[in-house]
Design a protein around this motif. Structure first.
Motif, PDB file in Angstrom:
ATOM      1  N   ASP A   1     -11.644 -14.789   8.855  1.00 34.24           N
ATOM      2  CA  ASP A   1     -12.966 -15.209   8.382  1.00 34.24           C
ATOM      3  C   ASP A   1     -12.852 -15.612   6.909  1.00 34.24           C
ATOM      4  O   ASP A   1     -12.519 -14.783   6.057  1.00 34.24           O
ATOM      5  CB  ASP A   1     -13.966 -14.066   8.533  1.00 34.24           C
ATOM      6  N   PRO A   2     -13.114 -16.876   6.570  1.00 33.78           N
ATOM      7  CA  PRO A   2     -12.891 -17.336   5.188  1.00 33.78           C
ATOM      8  C   PRO A   2     -14.080 -17.148   4.256  1.00 33.78           C
ATOM      9  O   PRO A   2     -14.012 -17.550   3.085  1.00 33.78           O
ATOM     10  CB  PRO A   2     -12.595 -18.829   5.376  1.00 33.78           C
ATOM     11  N   ARG A   3     -15.172 -16.566   4.718  1.00 30.83           N
ATOM     12  CA  ARG A   3     -16.384 -16.484   3.899  1.00 30.83           C
ATOM     13  C   ARG A   3     -16.229 -15.454   2.778  1.00 30.83           C
ATOM     14  O   ARG A   3     -15.709 -14.356   3.005  1.00 30.83           O
ATOM     15  CB  ARG A   3     -17.591 -16.142   4.772  1.00 30.83           C
ATOM     16  N   ILE A   4     -16.700 -15.841   1.587  1.00 32.05           N
ATOM     17  CA  ILE A   4     -16.746 -14.947   0.425  1.00 32.05           C
ATOM     18  C   ILE A   4     -18.212 -14.713   0.096  1.00 32.05           C
ATOM     19  O   ILE A   4     -18.924 -15.633  -0.315  1.00 32.05           O
ATOM     20  CB  ILE A   4     -15.999 -15.554  -0.778  1.00 32.05           C
ATOM     21  N   LEU A   5     -18.673 -13.494   0.290  1.00 28.00           N
ATOM     22  CA  LEU A   5     -20.091 -13.186   0.126  1.00 28.00           C
ATOM     23  C   LEU A   5     -20.484 -13.016  -1.330  1.00 28.00           C
ATOM     24  O   LEU A   5     -21.575 -13.420  -1.743  1.00 28.00           O
ATOM     25  CB  LEU A   5     -20.437 -11.911   0.907  1.00 28.00           C
ATOM     26  N   HIS A   6     -19.618 -12.421  -2.122  1.00 34.52           N
ATOM     27  CA  HIS A   6     -19.941 -12.155  -3.530  1.00 34.52           C
ATOM     28  C   HIS A   6     -18.640 -12.033  -4.305  1.00 34.52           C
ATOM     29  O   HIS A   6     -17.602 -11.661  -3.762  1.00 34.52           O
ATOM     30  CB  HIS A   6     -20.771 -10.865  -3.660  1.00 34.52           C
ATOM     31  N   MET A   7     -18.727 -12.364  -5.591  1.00 31.34           N
ATOM     32  CA  MET A   7     -17.561 -12.281  -6.468  1.00 31.34           C
ATOM     33  C   MET A   7     -17.975 -11.656  -7.787  1.00 31.34           C
ATOM     34  O   MET A   7     -19.010 -12.015  -8.367  1.00 31.34           O
ATOM     35  CB  MET A   7     -16.971 -13.678  -6.700  1.00 31.34           C
TER      36      MET A   7
ATOM     37  N   GLN B   1      -8.252  -9.687 -13.467  1.00 30.84           N
ATOM     38  CA  GLN B   1      -8.572  -9.007 -12.215  1.00 30.84           C
ATOM     39  C   GLN B   1     -10.040  -9.233 -11.873  1.00 30.84           C
ATOM     40  O   GLN B   1     -10.885  -9.440 -12.748  1.00 30.84           O
ATOM     41  CB  GLN B   1      -8.284  -7.509 -12.330  1.00 30.84           C
ATOM     42  N   PHE B   2     -10.332  -9.151 -10.577  1.00 28.85           N
ATOM     43  CA  PHE B   2     -11.692  -9.330 -10.081  1.00 28.85           C
ATOM     44  C   PHE B   2     -11.745  -8.778  -8.661  1.00 28.85           C
ATOM     45  O   PHE B   2     -10.717  -8.359  -8.093  1.00 28.85           O
ATOM     46  CB  PHE B   2     -12.109 -10.805 -10.094  1.00 28.85           C
ATOM     47  N   SER B   3     -12.931  -8.766  -8.078  1.00 32.44           N
ATOM     48  CA  SER B   3     -13.110  -8.293  -6.707  1.00 32.44           C
ATOM     49  C   SER B   3     -14.042  -9.239  -5.967  1.00 32.44           C
ATOM     50  O   SER B   3     -14.932  -9.856  -6.571  1.00 32.44           O
ATOM     51  CB  SER B   3     -13.674  -6.872  -6.672  1.00 32.44           C
TER      52      SER B   3
ATOM     53  N   MET C   1      -8.464  -2.557  -0.722  1.00 35.51           N
ATOM     54  CA  MET C   1      -9.694  -2.910  -0.035  1.00 35.51           C
ATOM     55  C   MET C   1     -10.515  -1.646   0.172  1.00 35.51           C
ATOM     56  O   MET C   1      -9.971  -0.559   0.358  1.00 35.51           O
ATOM     57  CB  MET C   1      -9.391  -3.568   1.322  1.00 35.51           C
ATOM     58  N   MET C   2     -11.843  -1.805   0.121  1.00 35.87           N
ATOM     59  CA  MET C   2     -12.738  -0.668   0.315  1.00 35.87           C
ATOM     60  C   MET C   2     -13.939  -1.146   1.128  1.00 35.87           C
ATOM     61  O   MET C   2     -14.565  -2.146   0.787  1.00 35.87           O
ATOM     62  CB  MET C   2     -13.183  -0.100  -1.027  1.00 35.87           C
ATOM     63  N   SER C   3     -14.269  -0.412   2.185  1.00 33.37           N
ATOM     64  CA  SER C   3     -15.378  -0.790   3.051  1.00 33.37           C
ATOM     65  C   SER C   3     -16.701  -0.486   2.348  1.00 33.37           C
ATOM     66  O   SER C   3     -16.892   0.606   1.784  1.00 33.37           O
ATOM     67  CB  SER C   3     -15.292  -0.039   4.375  1.00 33.37           C
TER      68      SER C   3
ATOM     69  N   GLU D   1     -17.342  -8.143  13.012  1.00 31.30           N
ATOM     70  CA  GLU D   1     -18.167  -9.181  12.412  1.00 31.30           C
ATOM     71  C   GLU D   1     -19.001  -8.658  11.244  1.00 31.30           C
ATOM     72  O   GLU D   1     -19.381  -9.426  10.364  1.00 31.30           O
ATOM     73  CB  GLU D   1     -19.095  -9.791  13.476  1.00 31.30           C
ATOM     74  N   ASP D   2     -19.298  -7.351  11.243  1.00 28.99           N
ATOM     75  CA  ASP D   2     -20.106  -6.767  10.173  1.00 28.99           C
ATOM     76  C   ASP D   2     -19.292  -5.834   9.278  1.00 28.99           C
ATOM     77  O   ASP D   2     -19.858  -5.003   8.573  1.00 28.99           O
ATOM     78  CB  ASP D   2     -21.291  -6.004  10.760  1.00 28.99           C
ATOM     79  N   ASP D   3     -17.964  -5.968   9.322  1.00 31.76           N
ATOM     80  CA  ASP D   3     -17.085  -5.128   8.490  1.00 31.76           C
ATOM     81  C   ASP D   3     -16.888  -5.809   7.140  1.00 31.76           C
ATOM     82  O   ASP D   3     -15.996  -6.650   6.967  1.00 31.76           O
ATOM     83  CB  ASP D   3     -15.748  -4.916   9.195  1.00 31.76           C
ATOM     84  N   ILE D   4     -17.725  -5.472   6.190  1.00 31.06           N
ATOM     85  CA  ILE D   4     -17.670  -6.072   4.847  1.00 31.06           C
ATOM     86  C   ILE D   4     -16.785  -5.208   3.969  1.00 31.06           C
ATOM     87  O   ILE D   4     -16.994  -3.996   3.844  1.00 31.06           O
ATOM     88  CB  ILE D   4     -19.077  -6.209   4.241  1.00 31.06           C
ATOM     89  N   GLN D   5     -15.801  -5.830   3.338  1.00 34.93           N
ATOM     90  CA  GLN D   5     -14.831  -5.131   2.498  1.00 34.93           C
ATOM     91  C   GLN D   5     -14.885  -5.672   1.077  1.00 34.93           C
ATOM     92  O   GLN D   5     -15.067  -6.882   0.862  1.00 34.93           O
ATOM     93  CB  GLN D   5     -13.409  -5.309   3.055  1.00 34.93           C
ATOM     94  N   ALA D   6     -14.729  -4.760   0.117  1.00 36.76           N
ATOM     95  CA  ALA D   6     -14.571  -5.147  -1.285  1.00 36.76           C
ATOM     96  C   ALA D   6     -13.078  -5.259  -1.567  1.00 36.76           C
ATOM     97  O   ALA D   6     -12.369  -4.251  -1.598  1.00 36.76           O
ATOM     98  CB  ALA D   6     -15.223  -4.120  -2.206  1.00 36.76           C
ATOM     99  N   VAL D   7     -12.597  -6.471  -1.725  1.00 35.53           N
ATOM    100  CA  VAL D   7     -11.170  -6.746  -1.906  1.00 35.53           C
ATOM    101  C   VAL D   7     -10.908  -6.964  -3.401  1.00 35.53           C
ATOM    102  O   VAL D   7     -11.548  -7.802  -4.033  1.00 35.53           O
ATOM    103  CB  VAL D   7     -10.735  -7.981  -1.100  1.00 35.53           C
ATOM    104  N   HIS D   8      -9.970  -6.192  -3.943  1.00 40.25           N
ATOM    105  CA  HIS D   8      -9.636  -6.254  -5.370  1.00 40.25           C
ATOM    106  C   HIS D   8      -8.353  -7.068  -5.553  1.00 40.25           C
ATOM    107  O   HIS D   8      -7.313  -6.763  -4.934  1.00 40.25           O
ATOM    108  CB  HIS D   8      -9.466  -4.846  -5.937  1.00 40.25           C
ATOM    109  N   TYR D   9      -8.440  -8.086  -6.394  1.00 35.90           N
ATOM    110  CA  TYR D   9      -7.318  -8.992  -6.625  1.00 35.90           C
ATOM    111  C   TYR D   9      -6.831  -8.875  -8.064  1.00 35.90           C
ATOM    112  O   TYR D   9      -7.594  -8.522  -8.974  1.00 35.90           O
ATOM    113  CB  TYR D   9      -7.728 -10.448  -6.372  1.00 35.90           C
ATOM    114  N   LEU D  10      -5.567  -9.221  -8.234  1.00 38.03           N
ATOM    115  CA  LEU D  10      -4.947  -9.365  -9.553  1.00 38.03           C
ATOM    116  C   LEU D  10      -4.312 -10.749  -9.603  1.00 38.03           C
ATOM    117  O   LEU D  10      -3.403 -11.044  -8.821  1.00 38.03           O
ATOM    118  CB  LEU D  10      -3.890  -8.280  -9.771  1.00 38.03           C
ATOM    119  N   TRP D  11      -4.820 -11.596 -10.485  1.00 40.94           N
ATOM    120  CA  TRP D  11      -4.334 -12.971 -10.609  1.00 40.94           C
ATOM    121  C   TRP D  11      -3.618 -13.156 -11.938  1.00 40.94           C
ATOM    122  O   TRP D  11      -4.038 -12.601 -12.957  1.00 40.94           O
ATOM    123  CB  TRP D  11      -5.502 -13.965 -10.509  1.00 40.94           C
TER     124      TRP D  11
END
Length: 413
Positions: free
Chosen positions: A319-325, A345-347, A408-410, A366-376
């Motif tokens: 699923d490529p959708r990004i709900l919030h940044m 860094q961002f999430s 990642m955190m649910s 379909e309703d499993d929303i995760q907060a994914v933390h990235y380091l760029w």
């Protein structure tokens, strides 16, 4: 005056009606008593209406409409109401006249003020208005796009593009340099005082054996100091390096300033935040051609391309959708392989849902929303571009060099 007195009389009557229950009841009884003979007279008039209809039609409208006898409370109220209507009509006429006079005075003041304002003041006001309008336009834009627009508006900005090759002459010509006034004066002074002979003697001293022995001894001491195994010497050398050598961060900032004099770290973070949805969207969709259009290095393209190939082989669709940044946070600035590197860094809030080619969910929900933390990590390095006329050129560009998924955190309920 008559209108004002009528208004005051009407106010007194309204006050009497709102004082209390006893006064109100007394006033009602009095009004009923006064109205009784008036009603009897009205009945008598109605009985003889056919006999004197012609006479009644000739009477004034004001006298025929009066239903109260003179001296009663009803007659006073009717007189007060008529006076109030007349006063209101007069006040309306006065208000219209005053409004027209005020409009005429305002127009005369505007014309007089515009005649006294010089053209230069009008031009300066226009510049201020244009500046406010431009700032408002930039404020309504994406912060990354606004940073690019501000950089283009800076004085001395040169748009990247191909540089025409120099085709002029490359021959070397000998040019006789003329002595300046100071050089001529110094030559005369040196010849008169003998300074020239002193310099010649010092140059001859360098060729002597004593000078050569002293130079060899100093070089030997320096070599022993640099190759010493003493911990005390190493500690002193580390202190010297810390005092007189710039840090890695300072070296990185120096290199960035040399390549991009108008560099601003806040603008860079805004541009990176603008490009994150583009890069992650193309990566999660498995679109390699779209990913090549972003500012991504060849190393990262190879790594992302390998992961996208693995998804295609498994017929997995993420699923490529990004709900919030979240906002972009600066971690460090350093050098890597001779190029400046900015780590941030961002999430993102993403949907953890993987489907197969039939559309069935094979991982996540379909309703499993995760907060994914990235380091760029973005690196300033040359990138190949193609001009509209087909010519190729290189320009210093911030490109994605590393991307690390920290966790990642649910967050779905």
């Amino acid at each position: 005056p008559a209108a004002m007195s009528a208004l005051r009389h009407l106010v007194r009557l309204s006050r009497i009606g709102h004082v209390g229950g006893t006064t109100t009841r007394g006033f009602a009884k009095r009004a009923k008593k006064d109205a009784a003979p008036v009603a009897a007279g009205a009945k008598a008039k109605h009985a003889t209406a056919d006999d004197n209809a012609a006479d009644h039609s000739a009477e004034p409208a004001a006298e025929s409409s009066s239903a109260s006898e003179p001296g009663t409370a009803g007659a006073a109220a009717e007189d007060a109401a008529a006076a109030a209507r007349a006063a209101a009509a007069g006040f309306g006429t006065w208000a219209k006249q005053a409004g027209s006079r005020a409009a005429e005075a305002g127009e005369r003041a505007r014309l007089g003020a515009s005649a006294r304002v010089p053209p230069t003041a009008t031009g300066m006001f226009g510049n201020v208005v244009d500046a406010f309008r431009e700032e408002y336009r930039l404020a309504m834009m994406d912060p990354g796009d606004a940073a690019v627009e501000r950089r283009k508006q800076q004085p001395g900005y040169v748009a990247p593009g191909p540089v025409d090759e120099y085709t002029g002459t490359t021959a070397v010509a000998a040019v006789t340099q003329k002595e300046s006034v100071f050089q001529k004066a110094w030559g005369k002074f040196a010849r008169k005082t003998g300074a020239t002979s002193l310099v010649d003697k010092l140059n001859k001293l360098r060729d002597s054996s004593a000078y050569k022995k002293g130079t060899d001894f100093a070089n030997d001491l320096q070599e022993r100091w640099e190759t010493s195994d003493s911990p005390l010497v190493h500690k002193i050398q580390d202190m010297q390096d810390g005092m007189f050598t710039e840090t890695e961060q300072a070296e990185a900032y120096k290199t960035i300033r040399q390549r991009d004099p108008g560099f601003n770290i806040n603008d860079l973070l805004a541009e990176v935040r603008r490009d994150v949805p583009k890069v992650l969207g193309a990566y999660l969709k498995g679109d390699l051609e779209l990913l090549k259009q972003t500012n991504t290095t060849k190393e990262m393209l190879e790594r992302m391309g390998g992961q996208m190939a693995a998804w295609r082989a498994e017929s997995a669709f993420v699923d490529p959708r990004i709900l919030h940044m979240s906002e972009m946070e600066l971690v460090e600035v350093r050098m890597m392989e001779g190029e400046p590197l900015v780590v941030c860094q961002f999430s993102c809030q993403q949907i953890n849902c993987v489907r197969n080619k039939l559309g069935e969910v094979v991982d996540g929900a379909e309703d499993d929303i995760q907060a994914v933390h990235y380091l760029w990590a973005v690196q300033l390095s040359p990138k190949q571009f193609v001009a509209p006329d087909g010519r190729e050129y290189k320009a210093q560009t911030w490109q994605l060099r590393e991307m690390v998924l920290r966790g990642m955190m649910s967050i779905s309920m």
